[in-house]
Scaffold this active site. Structure first.
Site, PDB file in Angstrom:
ATOM      1  CE  LYS A  42      29.181  40.726  36.395  1.00 42.31           C
ATOM      2  NZ  LYS A  42      29.222  40.246  37.786  1.00 42.31           N
ATOM      3  N   GLY A  43      31.525  46.740  33.753  1.00 37.75           N
ATOM      4  CA  GLY A  43      31.737  48.150  34.086  1.00 37.75           C
ATOM      5  C   GLY A  43      31.127  49.150  33.125  1.00 37.75           C
ATOM      6  CD  GLU A 100      36.781  48.561  29.288  1.00 42.49           C
ATOM      7  OE1 GLU A 100      35.625  48.396  29.704  1.00 42.49           O
ATOM      8  OE2 GLU A 100      37.697  47.727  29.453  1.00 42.49           O
ATOM      9  CG  ASP A 101      34.981  50.198  32.898  1.00 44.64           C
ATOM     10  OD1 ASP A 101      35.944  49.918  32.145  1.00 44.64           O
ATOM     11  OD2 ASP A 101      34.687  49.506  33.892  1.00 44.64           O
ATOM     12  CG  ASP A 104      45.000  51.263  34.977  1.00 46.29           C
ATOM     13  OD1 ASP A 104      45.624  52.300  35.146  1.00 46.29           O
ATOM     14  OD2 ASP A 104      45.045  50.312  35.786  1.00 46.29           O
ATOM     15  CE  LYS A 132      42.699  54.676  37.493  1.00 41.32           C
ATOM     16  NZ  LYS A 132      42.986  53.467  38.298  1.00 41.32           N
ATOM     17  CG  PHE A 153      40.686  51.424  42.419  1.00 42.89           C
ATOM     18  CD1 PHE A 153      41.168  50.642  41.368  1.00 42.89           C
ATOM     19  CD2 PHE A 153      39.458  51.099  42.986  1.00 42.89           C
ATOM     20  CE1 PHE A 153      40.438  49.560  40.894  1.00 42.89           C
ATOM     21  CE2 PHE A 153      38.721  50.022  42.510  1.00 42.89           C
ATOM     22  CZ  PHE A 153      39.214  49.249  41.475  1.00 42.89           C
ATOM     23  CB  VAL A 154      37.523  55.967  40.085  1.00 43.65           C
ATOM     24  CG1 VAL A 154      38.430  57.159  40.339  1.00 43.65           C
ATOM     25  CG2 VAL A 154      37.771  55.387  38.692  1.00 43.65           C
ATOM     26  CG  ASP A 160      33.827  46.022  40.314  1.00 45.04           C
ATOM     27  OD1 ASP A 160      34.486  46.384  39.320  1.00 45.04           O
ATOM     28  OD2 ASP A 160      34.018  44.935  40.892  1.00 45.04           O
ATOM     29  NE  ARG A 166      29.869  45.516  38.831  1.00 42.65           N
ATOM     30  CZ  ARG A 166      31.025  45.409  38.176  1.00 42.65           C
ATOM     31  NH1 ARG A 166      31.458  46.385  37.421  1.00 42.65           N
ATOM     32  NH2 ARG A 166      31.752  44.313  38.279  1.00 42.65           N
TER      33      ARG A 166
HETATM   34  P1  5GP Z   1      43.891  48.052  31.630  1.00 39.80           P
HETATM   35  O1  5GP Z   1      43.933  46.773  30.873  1.00 39.80           O
HETATM   36  O2  5GP Z   1      43.749  49.273  30.750  1.00 39.80           O
HETATM   37  O3  5GP Z   1      45.054  48.178  32.577  1.00 39.80           O
HETATM   38  O4  5GP Z   1      42.688  47.988  32.619  1.00 39.80           O
HETATM   39  C1  5GP Z   1      41.401  48.156  32.254  1.00 39.80           C
HETATM   40  C2  5GP Z   1      40.494  47.522  33.294  1.00 39.80           C
HETATM   41  O5  5GP Z   1      41.040  47.621  34.620  1.00 39.80           O
HETATM   42  C3  5GP Z   1      39.171  48.226  33.337  1.00 39.80           C
HETATM   43  O6  5GP Z   1      38.257  47.671  32.424  1.00 39.80           O
HETATM   44  C4  5GP Z   1      38.755  48.013  34.772  1.00 39.80           C
HETATM   45  O7  5GP Z   1      38.102  46.767  34.889  1.00 39.80           O
HETATM   46  C5  5GP Z   1      40.036  47.933  35.552  1.00 39.80           C
HETATM   47  N1  5GP Z   1      40.363  49.205  36.196  1.00 39.80           N
HETATM   48  C6  5GP Z   1      41.449  49.981  35.961  1.00 39.80           C
HETATM   49  N2  5GP Z   1      41.433  51.077  36.749  1.00 39.80           N
HETATM   50  C7  5GP Z   1      40.307  50.993  37.486  1.00 39.80           C
HETATM   51  C8  5GP Z   1      39.731  51.844  38.487  1.00 39.80           C
HETATM   52  O8  5GP Z   1      40.228  52.911  38.871  1.00 39.80           O
HETATM   53  N3  5GP Z   1      38.542  51.419  39.023  1.00 39.80           N
HETATM   54  C9  5GP Z   1      37.936  50.260  38.637  1.00 39.80           C
HETATM   55  N4  5GP Z   1      36.781  49.946  39.234  1.00 39.80           N
HETATM   56  N5  5GP Z   1      38.456  49.439  37.706  1.00 39.80           N
HETATM   57  C10 5GP Z   1      39.635  49.810  37.128  1.00 39.80           C
END
Ligand code: 5GP
Length: 180
Positions: A42-43, A100-101, A104, A132, A153-154, A160, A166
């Site tokens: 949903k982000g 995508e939001d 990470d 990140k 963490f944001v 969220d 959100r």
């Molecule tokens: P990745 O697969 O790149 O490690 O993670 C991506 C997902 O992790 C994002 O779509 C999000 O849902 C979650 N995520 C990673 N860092 C954050 C953060 O700082 N805040 C939030 N709310 N979600 C995060």
């Protein structure tokens, strides 16, 4: 363990300005073409809805959504991606832009790019609001990017923490409290 809001990392004004700039870049790239914008629920919903309204009118834009879950707790990615909701439309022969939001480790996006490429689209590109960089585990090409942020963490602007925050207009950092 509880969570509390810490400080503003990116204000709503900064978000607005950067979203406009990214939308111009995307509009130039796809000038006059069809584009399927795929939002990751949903982000990315707030980012996507602001972004597409800033596209120039010559783009022929359709919108679809996917939902994924990445087995894990609320602040860490486990690396295992499960499709909770797939696209409603066929993307064969189409230009696809994944919105995508945040990226990470990169595991979620690299999985999604691979999955959508298997469906024979004309192109697959990625637009991400927050990056990140320090936490990257797998390389994933980010074609359009909003901001690089530190390893914090944001929340806010669609992001969220356990379903909350959100709706905040700014991107804010969150503190973990041992004894809430
Ligand atoms: P990745 O697969 O790149 O490690 O993670 C991506 C997902 O992790 C994002 O779509 C999000 O849902 C979650 N995520 C990673 N860092 C954050 C953060 O700082 N805040 C939030 N709310 N979600 C995060």
């Amino acid at each position: 363990m509880g969570y509390s809001l810490s400080s503003t990392l990116i204000s709503s004004d900064e978000l607005k300005k950067r979203v406009r700039d990214i939308a111009s870049e995307i509009s130039r790239e796809y000038h006059g073409q069809e584009l399927v914008v795929v939002g990751i629920l949903k982000g990315a919903v707030f980012f996507l809805s602001d972004l597409v309204r800033e596209f120039t009118q010559d783009l022929k834009v359709t919108i679809d959504f996917m939902a994924v879950s990445s087995y894990g707790d609320s602040t860490k990615t486990s690396g295992i991606v499960r499709i909770v909701k797939d696209l409603d439309t066929h993307i064969g022969g189409k230009n696809v832009l994944i919105v995508e939001d945040i990226v990470d480790t990169g595991l979620t996006l690299s999985y999604l790019v691979k999955l959508l490429k298997e469906r024979s689209p004309r192109s697959v590109r990625v637009c991400v609001l927050l990056d990140k960089t320090e936490r990257r585990v797998v390389e994933v090409p980010l074609d359009f990017k909003g901001f690089e942020i530190p390893d914090r963490f944001v929340v806010g602007y669609g992001l969220d923490c356990a379903g909350l925050w959100r709706n905040l207009p700014d991107i804010m950092t969150v503190d973990q409290e041992e004894n809430p």
